[in-house]
Motif scaffolding. Structure first.
Motif, PDB file in Angstrom:
ATOM      1  N   LEU A 189      81.121  91.627  34.816  1.00  0.00           N
ATOM      2  CA  LEU A 189      81.746  92.499  35.804  1.00  0.00           C
ATOM      3  C   LEU A 189      81.964  93.864  35.169  1.00  0.00           C
ATOM      4  N   ALA A 190      81.321  94.871  35.702  1.00  0.00           N
ATOM      5  CA  ALA A 190      81.378  96.209  35.113  1.00  0.00           C
ATOM      6  C   ALA A 190      82.803  96.741  35.112  1.00  0.00           C
ATOM      7  N   GLY A 191      83.298  97.117  33.935  1.00  0.00           N
ATOM      8  CA  GLY A 191      84.605  97.732  33.816  1.00  0.00           C
ATOM      9  C   GLY A 191      85.769  96.767  33.777  1.00  0.00           C
ATOM     10  N   ARG A 192      85.509  95.450  33.809  1.00  0.00           N
ATOM     11  CA  ARG A 192      86.600  94.467  33.774  1.00  0.00           C
ATOM     12  C   ARG A 192      86.297  93.398  32.728  1.00  0.00           C
ATOM     13  N   ARG A 193      87.374  92.779  32.211  1.00  0.00           N
ATOM     14  CA  ARG A 193      87.236  91.676  31.273  1.00  0.00           C
ATOM     15  C   ARG A 193      87.809  90.410  31.919  1.00  0.00           C
ATOM     16  N   LEU A 194      86.929  89.628  32.511  1.00  0.00           N
ATOM     17  CA  LEU A 194      87.326  88.407  33.205  1.00  0.00           C
ATOM     18  C   LEU A 194      86.612  87.227  32.537  1.00  0.00           C
ATOM     19  N   ARG A 195      87.383  86.375  31.889  1.00  0.00           N
ATOM     20  CA  ARG A 195      86.813  85.260  31.131  1.00  0.00           C
ATOM     21  C   ARG A 195      87.049  83.934  31.856  1.00  0.00           C
ATOM     22  N   ALA A 196      86.011  83.107  31.881  1.00  0.00           N
ATOM     23  CA  ALA A 196      86.090  81.808  32.549  1.00  0.00           C
ATOM     24  C   ALA A 196      86.681  80.758  31.620  1.00  0.00           C
ATOM     25  N   ILE A 197      87.601  79.958  32.152  1.00  0.00           N
ATOM     26  CA  ILE A 197      88.199  78.840  31.424  1.00  0.00           C
ATOM     27  C   ILE A 197      87.963  77.583  32.256  1.00  0.00           C
ATOM     28  N   TRP A 198      87.234  76.638  31.695  1.00  0.00           N
ATOM     29  CA  TRP A 198      86.929  75.402  32.413  1.00  0.00           C
ATOM     30  C   TRP A 198      88.163  74.523  32.444  1.00  0.00           C
ATOM     31  N   THR A 199      88.598  74.165  33.650  1.00  0.00           N
ATOM     32  CA  THR A 199      89.814  73.368  33.832  1.00  0.00           C
ATOM     33  C   THR A 199      89.531  72.195  34.776  1.00  0.00           C
ATOM     34  N   PRO A 200      88.729  71.214  34.340  1.00  0.00           N
ATOM     35  CA  PRO A 200      88.386  70.093  35.228  1.00  0.00           C
ATOM     36  C   PRO A 200      89.595  69.234  35.542  1.00  0.00           C
ATOM     37  N   GLY A 201      89.486  68.505  36.638  1.00  0.00           N
ATOM     38  CA  GLY A 201      90.558  67.613  37.075  1.00  0.00           C
ATOM     39  C   GLY A 201      90.630  67.597  38.590  1.00  0.00           C
ATOM     40  N   HIS A 202      91.026  68.721  39.166  1.00  0.00           N
ATOM     41  CA  HIS A 202      91.061  68.832  40.630  1.00  0.00           C
ATOM     42  C   HIS A 202      89.646  68.712  41.191  1.00  0.00           C
ATOM     43  N   THR A 203      88.685  69.319  40.518  1.00  0.00           N
ATOM     44  CA  THR A 203      87.254  69.074  40.727  1.00  0.00           C
ATOM     45  C   THR A 203      86.601  69.053  39.350  1.00  0.00           C
ATOM     46  N   PRO A 204      85.378  68.545  39.246  1.00  0.00           N
ATOM     47  CA  PRO A 204      84.725  68.501  37.931  1.00  0.00           C
ATOM     48  C   PRO A 204      84.464  69.872  37.335  1.00  0.00           C
ATOM     49  N   ASP A 247      76.418  57.011  40.781  1.00  0.00           N
ATOM     50  CA  ASP A 247      76.899  57.348  39.438  1.00  0.00           C
ATOM     51  C   ASP A 247      77.599  56.145  38.813  1.00  0.00           C
ATOM     52  N   THR A 248      77.209  55.797  37.592  1.00  0.00           N
ATOM     53  CA  THR A 248      77.818  54.654  36.911  1.00  0.00           C
ATOM     54  C   THR A 248      78.832  55.070  35.854  1.00  0.00           C
ATOM     55  N   ARG A 249      79.051  56.378  35.681  1.00  0.00           N
ATOM     56  CA  ARG A 249      80.019  56.828  34.686  1.00  0.00           C
ATOM     57  C   ARG A 249      81.447  56.501  35.140  1.00  0.00           C
ATOM     58  N   VAL A 250      82.304  56.211  34.183  1.00  0.00           N
ATOM     59  CA  VAL A 250      83.721  55.985  34.476  1.00  0.00           C
ATOM     60  C   VAL A 250      84.478  57.217  33.988  1.00  0.00           C
ATOM     61  N   THR A 251      84.857  58.054  34.897  1.00  0.00           N
ATOM     62  CA  THR A 251      85.511  59.306  34.546  1.00  0.00           C
ATOM     63  C   THR A 251      87.023  59.129  34.485  1.00  0.00           C
ATOM     64  N   ASP A 252      87.691  60.133  33.948  1.00  0.00           N
ATOM     65  CA  ASP A 252      89.161  60.134  33.859  1.00  0.00           C
ATOM     66  C   ASP A 252      89.658  61.507  34.313  1.00  0.00           C
ATOM     67  N   PRO A 253      89.581  61.788  35.619  1.00  0.00           N
ATOM     68  CA  PRO A 253      89.936  63.125  36.084  1.00  0.00           C
ATOM     69  C   PRO A 253      91.383  63.512  35.816  1.00  0.00           C
ATOM     70  N   LEU A 254      92.308  62.553  35.863  1.00  0.00           N
ATOM     71  CA  LEU A 254      93.693  62.888  35.581  1.00  0.00           C
ATOM     72  C   LEU A 254      93.855  63.272  34.110  1.00  0.00           C
ATOM     73  N   GLY A 255      93.198  62.544  33.226  1.00  0.00           N
ATOM     74  CA  GLY A 255      93.233  62.918  31.813  1.00  0.00           C
ATOM     75  C   GLY A 255      92.638  64.296  31.592  1.00  0.00           C
ATOM     76  N   ASP A 256      91.523  64.599  32.294  1.00  0.00           N
ATOM     77  CA  ASP A 256      90.915  65.929  32.193  1.00  0.00           C
ATOM     78  C   ASP A 256      91.894  67.006  32.664  1.00  0.00           C
ATOM     79  N   TYR A 257      92.597  66.717  33.761  1.00  0.00           N
ATOM     80  CA  TYR A 257      93.534  67.692  34.306  1.00  0.00           C
ATOM     81  C   TYR A 257      94.679  67.960  33.334  1.00  0.00           C
ATOM     82  N   LEU A 258      95.243  66.906  32.761  1.00  0.00           N
ATOM     83  CA  LEU A 258      96.368  67.078  31.843  1.00  0.00           C
ATOM     84  C   LEU A 258      95.943  67.852  30.592  1.00  0.00           C
ATOM     85  N   ASP A 259      94.753  67.552  30.080  1.00  0.00           N
ATOM     86  CA  ASP A 259      94.247  68.312  28.937  1.00  0.00           C
ATOM     87  C   ASP A 259      94.055  69.782  29.294  1.00  0.00           C
ATOM     88  N   SER A 260      93.525  70.032  30.485  1.00  0.00           N
ATOM     89  CA  SER A 260      93.303  71.409  30.929  1.00  0.00           C
ATOM     90  C   SER A 260      94.625  72.157  31.097  1.00  0.00           C
TER      91      SER A 260
END
Length: 366
Positions: A189-204, A247-260
């Motif tokens: 973004l020209a003239g701005r400093r906007l950094r992305a932080i991945w925060t999975p949990g609410h969505t992947p 999908d056969t993966r067993v995810t832990d979205p709540l754990g991801d959210y708390l870590d985020s």
């Protein structure tokens, strides 16, 4: 394909009183504005679409629900700032839910703007668009049956599948993003400093966006944070399951959210600009509240599992903002998904297990 259940926010969300005289646009200073875009028939009331001025034109952070009244509100809000939809240079999406991503395609058509999203949520959008809509009804019917839902709750899904009423779900034709948000990197973004932080949990692929610039009012802290639904001042966002049917993966979205959450707390932004409710300060304190809330909730559910319960039976006994019998049909589906996410966390922590031989599967405390 449980993302289609996200037509509304969490079953426990409480409406925010919104006076008729409340301003449609908030000037947050430093080339940042918030525009209230209504969500039809939803207790949250509106999405806060943020406008970020850049040297190449305005960039939207989220766009709001795909609805004519929402579109009119977005256009009117931009007009208050002195802009038109055609002026929009880009769209940055915190996550794929329809109250955030719904109008993105229409904005792109009107302006030629690019759309950026984390790859994990783009995958959900592409999967939803490519699947035959009836697949969702079949998946949800099977998922709810496996969770222990009574036949009278599953029957309407089967009836809708049989009737062919398959194009009424939100998000089926959501716009496919043309840029990827890369965690840890600055957005171009020209003239701005906007950094992305991945925060999975609410969505992947949920992302928060850190504006690495001094606060315009010089509040203490590290810049400003566009937090999407990850960190809200008075609501704990819905945490459910997002597996595709195959999908056969067993995810832990709540754990991801708390870590985020902990990661965002360590960032210590001067101010948080969420997608619902209102801006607030002291993000670390809010993070602590949410961490404590979820630990208390997990402990309470662990106690409920003194007797074996299916996910449906657990959801019936969980504390919501209204009695179970008054929770609407669609919100019950969301509640069951949230119960399953909490069960996943308890199992991963070694505090619960599936009871062998039960069908539907019941869980018990350890």
């Amino acid at each position: 394909m449980s993302e289609a259940t996200e037509a509304t926010e969490a079953a426990q969300a409480t409406p925010e009183p919104t006076p008729e005289a409340a301003p449609h646009v908030t000037d947050h200073g430093g080339g940042v504005w918030g525009v209230k875009v209504p969500i039809p028939d939803n207790p949250l009331g509106h999405t806060l679409v943020h406008v970020l001025d850049t040297d190449r034109g305005p960039v939207l952070i989220d766009t709001g629900w795909d609805d004519p009244a929402s579109w009119d509100a977005l256009a009117a809000g931009l007009g208050v700032i002195g802009l038109a939809v055609a002026d929009v240079h880009g769209v940055v999406i915190t996550h794929h839910h329809p109250d955030h991503h719904g109008l993105s395609g229409q904005v792109r058509e009107a302006s030629g703007a690019w759309i950026a999203m984390h790859a994990a949520d783009t995958e959900v959008v592409v999967r939803t668009r490519s699947a035959e809509p009836g697949v969702w009804f079949d998946y949800m019917s099977g998922k709810l049956t496996a969770a222990g839902a009574p036949e009278e709750h599953v029957a309407p899904l089967r009836a809708a599948r049989a009737s062919g009423r398959l194009r009424t779900l939100p998000g089926l034709r959501a716009a496919v993003p043309d840029r990827e948000i890369v965690p840890g990197e600055l957005l171009p973004l020209a003239g701005r400093r906007l950094r992305a932080i991945w925060t999975p949990g609410h969505t992947p692929g949920h992302v928060c966006l850190h504006l690495e610039e001094e606060h315009p009012a010089r509040l203490p802290g590290n810049g400003r944070l566009f937090s999407g639904d990850h960190l809200l001042p008075g609501i704990s966002p819905h945490i459910g399951l997002y597996e595709a049917p195959e999908d056969t993966r067993v995810t832990d979205p709540l754990g991801d959210y708390l870590d985020s959450l902990e990661r965002i707390g360590r960032l210590e932004p001067a101010e948080v600009l969420p997608a619902h409710q209102h801006a607030f300060t002291d993000a670390p304190a809010r993070v602590r509240e949410l961490l404590e809330h979820h630990e208390e909730r997990l402990t309470g559910l662990w106690r409920l599992l003194a007797e074996p319960l299916t996910p449906w039976e657990l959801a019936e006994r969980m504390e919501w903002n209204r009695p179970w019998e008054r929770i609407p049909y669609g919100s019950r589906n969301i509640a069951v998904s949230e119960a399953e996410a909490h069960l996943r966390r308890l199992v991963k922590q070694g505090r619960a297990e599936a009871v062998p031989g039960t069908e539907p599967v019941a869980y018990r405390a350890l």
